[in-house]
Design a protein around this motif. Structure first.
Motif, short mmCIF file in Angstrom:
data_model
loop_
_atom_site.label_atom_id
_atom_site.label_comp_id
_atom_site.label_asym_id
_atom_site.label_seq_id
_atom_site.Cartn_x
_atom_site.Cartn_y
_atom_site.Cartn_z
N GLU A 283 3.87 -54.85 6.14
CA GLU A 283 4.75 -55.55 5.21
C GLU A 283 5.29 -54.63 4.11
O GLU A 283 6.14 -55.01 3.32
CB GLU A 283 4.06 -56.78 4.61
CG GLU A 283 2.76 -56.51 3.91
CD GLU A 283 2.10 -57.81 3.45
OE1 GLU A 283 1.28 -57.72 2.52
OE2 GLU A 283 2.38 -58.89 3.99
N ASN A 284 4.78 -53.39 4.06
CA ASN A 284 5.32 -52.38 3.13
C ASN A 284 6.56 -51.68 3.69
O ASN A 284 7.17 -50.86 3.00
CB ASN A 284 4.27 -51.31 2.82
CG ASN A 284 3.07 -51.89 2.09
OD1 ASN A 284 3.23 -52.79 1.27
ND2 ASN A 284 1.89 -51.40 2.39
N ALA B 69 9.74 -51.76 4.02
CA ALA B 69 11.08 -52.16 3.60
C ALA B 69 12.10 -51.13 4.06
O ALA B 69 11.76 -49.96 4.28
CB ALA B 69 11.12 -52.32 2.08
N ASN C 49 13.20 -56.39 2.74
CA ASN C 49 11.77 -56.30 3.05
C ASN C 49 11.50 -56.37 4.56
O ASN C 49 12.40 -56.64 5.36
CB ASN C 49 10.95 -57.35 2.27
CG ASN C 49 11.21 -58.78 2.74
OD1 ASN C 49 11.49 -59.03 3.90
ND2 ASN C 49 11.11 -59.72 1.80
N LYS D 151 8.09 -47.56 3.67
CA LYS D 151 9.53 -47.62 3.42
C LYS D 151 10.33 -46.64 4.29
O LYS D 151 9.86 -45.55 4.60
CB LYS D 151 9.80 -47.34 1.94
CG LYS D 151 9.46 -48.51 1.04
CD LYS D 151 9.82 -48.21 -0.41
CE LYS D 151 9.67 -49.47 -1.26
NZ LYS D 151 9.98 -49.23 -2.67
N TRP E 13 16.62 -52.85 -1.45
CA TRP E 13 15.72 -52.82 -0.29
C TRP E 13 15.74 -54.19 0.39
O TRP E 13 15.81 -55.22 -0.27
CB TRP E 13 14.29 -52.52 -0.72
CG TRP E 13 14.10 -51.13 -1.24
CD1 TRP E 13 14.15 -50.73 -2.55
CD2 TRP E 13 13.83 -49.96 -0.47
NE1 TRP E 13 13.93 -49.38 -2.63
CE2 TRP E 13 13.72 -48.88 -1.37
CE3 TRP E 13 13.66 -49.72 0.89
CZ2 TRP E 13 13.45 -47.58 -0.95
CZ3 TRP E 13 13.39 -48.43 1.31
CH2 TRP E 13 13.29 -47.37 0.40
#
Length: 255
Positions: free
Chosen positions: A130-131, A133, A173, A111, A171
């Protein structure tokens, strides 16, 4: 392994014409002013190093990539000069990334908030998991992402920046960030991310260094006014942080 140092850590390693600059801070890899200044100097130093063809910018640990500027320092701002200086931290780093002469690959594993989004946007090519965000939450405390806006808009356009700024509590993504152009590729795991970063950096380091330098200039054309522009934006933010609205909002967050 993440650092426990109060002012954070910054390490550079250079191998096979690839410089890896890694930063860390116990508060989700956020940046106190001292660490931002160290990063600025390091980018200039590495940019001037003829042994370096490409830079990888990464942060420590497996969670957040960067939580932006130091919240404690933000709360401590008491006058306009301090405010301008605080917000100039990221302005100076973005300008160093822009002018350092070397292409910068961003490795974003998690993030990213506020100034961290600006950092990712100022990289020339970003690979993420893909984490990874992103969020620009500045409106929620009465300020705005004014310093990083030129870098973010350059990458994702006015509409993307608008969406990100106005939807300040949510958030977006990693796939949204890729679709908008902030990330070039998104991977499921950190292992895949690191393999891709290695492959790309090795390829770039094998190309003509002069061609890479010239390409960097081309990519950043029409940003020559950023030194003045980002300083002006730091002054805007420095003034806003002193407003009653922001002081009250910061106290709520602190509690």
């Amino acid at each position: 392994m993440t650092t426990t140092r109060q002012n954070g850590s910054l390490f550079t390693s250079i191998n096979n014409n690839i410089a890896i600059i890694e930063f860390g801070h116990p508060a989700s890899n956020s940046f106190p002013s001292e660490l931002l200044e160290r990063l600025r100097k390091e980018l200039i130093s590495v940019g001037n190093n003829e042994e370096v063809s490409v830079i990888i910018l990464k942060s420590e640990g497996e969670k957040a990539f960067c939580a932006g500027a130091s919240f404690d320092e933000l709360v401590a701002v008491t006058n306009l000069e301090e405010g301008k200086q605080f917000f100039a931290g990221f302005a100076n780093v973005i300008n160093a990334m822009r002018t350092c002469g070397k292409l910068i690959i961003g490795r974003v594993q998690g993030k990213t908030v506020g100034g961290g989004v600006g950092l990712a946007a100022a990289c020339d090519y970003v690979l993420a998991t893909e984490n990874a965000a992103i969020k620009l939450s500045e409106f929620t405390i009465g300020i705005g992402p004014f310093v990083i806006e030129p870098a973010v808009t350059r990458k994702i356009g006015v509409s993307g920046t608008t969406e990100l700024t106005l939807d300040a509590t949510n958030w977006k993504n990693a796939y949204w960030a890729k679709e908008k152009g902030l990330y070039a590729k998104v991977f499921e795991t950190q292992k895949e991310l690191d393999e891709a970063v290695d492959i790309l950096s090795e390829k770039l380091a094998s190309y003509n260094p002069s061609a890479l330098v010239e390409m960097k200039k081309v990519l950043w054309k029409n940003t020559e006014n950023w030194r003045t522009l980002l300083a002006e934006r730091a002054a805007v933010s420095g003034e806003l942080v002193l407003s009653d609205f922001t002081k009250k909002a910061l106290q709520k967050f602190k509690k």
